[in-house]
Scaffold this motif. Structure first.
Motif, PDB file in Angstrom:
ATOM      1  N   GLY A  65      69.981  75.500  86.458  1.00  0.00           N
ATOM      2  CA  GLY A  65      69.035  74.379  86.530  1.00  0.00           C
ATOM      3  C   GLY A  65      69.522  73.260  87.416  1.00  0.00           C
ATOM      4  N   GLU A  66      69.679  72.075  86.847  1.00  0.00           N
ATOM      5  CA  GLU A  66      70.112  70.895  87.597  1.00  0.00           C
ATOM      6  C   GLU A  66      71.586  70.962  87.976  1.00  0.00           C
ATOM      7  OE1 GLU A  66      68.203  68.316  88.635  1.00  0.00           O
ATOM      8  OE2 GLU A  66      66.481  69.437  87.868  1.00  0.00           O
ATOM      9  N   GLU A  67      72.353  71.787  87.299  1.00  0.00           N
ATOM     10  CA  GLU A  67      73.793  71.892  87.560  1.00  0.00           C
ATOM     11  C   GLU A  67      74.109  72.966  88.602  1.00  0.00           C
ATOM     12  OE1 GLU A  67      75.533  72.617  83.786  1.00  0.00           O
ATOM     13  OE2 GLU A  67      74.856  70.718  82.945  1.00  0.00           O
ATOM     14  N   ASN A  68      73.121  73.391  89.352  1.00  0.00           N
ATOM     15  CA  ASN A  68      73.320  74.414  90.371  1.00  0.00           C
ATOM     16  C   ASN A  68      74.289  73.896  91.429  1.00  0.00           C
ATOM     17  OD1 ASN A  68      73.130  76.341  92.381  1.00  0.00           O
ATOM     18  ND2 ASN A  68      70.912  76.532  92.241  1.00  0.00           N
ATOM     19  N   PRO A  69      75.435  74.565  91.615  1.00  0.00           N
ATOM     20  CA  PRO A  69      76.417  74.072  92.591  1.00  0.00           C
ATOM     21  C   PRO A  69      75.905  74.101  94.031  1.00  0.00           C
ATOM     22  CG  PRO A  69      77.191  76.098  91.544  1.00  0.00           C
ATOM     23  CD  PRO A  69      75.898  75.743  90.911  1.00  0.00           C
ATOM     24  N   LEU A  70      74.901  74.903  94.296  1.00  0.00           N
ATOM     25  CA  LEU A  70      74.351  74.950  95.646  1.00  0.00           C
ATOM     26  C   LEU A  70      73.255  73.922  95.845  1.00  0.00           C
ATOM     27  CD1 LEU A  70      74.187  78.795  96.254  1.00  0.00           C
ATOM     28  CD2 LEU A  70      75.987  77.210  96.834  1.00  0.00           C
TER      29      LEU A  70
END
Length: 131
Positions: A65-70
């Motif tokens: 979700g919002e924590e996607n490293p990309l």
């Protein structure tokens, strides 16, 4: 009767095998060279962009979700803009990406040579300044 049927079936299979084995396609040398030149002018797939897409999809499927490293980047340049790196390192990665991208297109070999020469000249100057 069984022997005759088996013999006819065996002959038929052998005949089919021989006929399909003789389908060698002969091309002349000029056609082969023209075909290889045509293939050489095609731009190849940029693997850095494809990796970014695949990793982005992988993190989405994992539920980041919002924590996607990309950060939802769809290509490598967007990823470079979104990641937190020093400006000098981002610039170096951008130059390396451009060199890699130019190397994929055979029609842009001159641009690749110029860009690579500039990058090497800067690296040599930096190395001399450090010593």
């Amino acid at each position: 009767m069984k022997k005759t049927t088996t013999f006819i079936l065996l002959c038929l299979m052998t005949y089919c095998a021989v006929c399909t084995g003789q389908t060698e396609h002969k091309t002349n040398k000029k056609q082969t060279i023209a075909k290889s030149k045509k293939e050489d002018t095609l731009e190849q797939l940029n693997l850095l962009d494809e990796q970014t897409k695949i990793y982005g999809q992988l993190f989405e499927l994992a539920g980041s979700g919002e924590e996607n490293p990309l950060g939802g980047a769809t290509n490598y340049l967007e990823l470079l803009e979104k990641i937190d790196l020093p400006a000098e390192q981002k610039e170096l990665l951008y130059e390396q990406y451009k060199i890699y991208d130019l190397s994929l297109d055979p029609t842009k070999k001159d641009s690749l040579r110029i860009m690579f020469d500039k990058m090497m000249t800067r690296a040599i100057e930096k190395s001399k300044n450090d010593h």
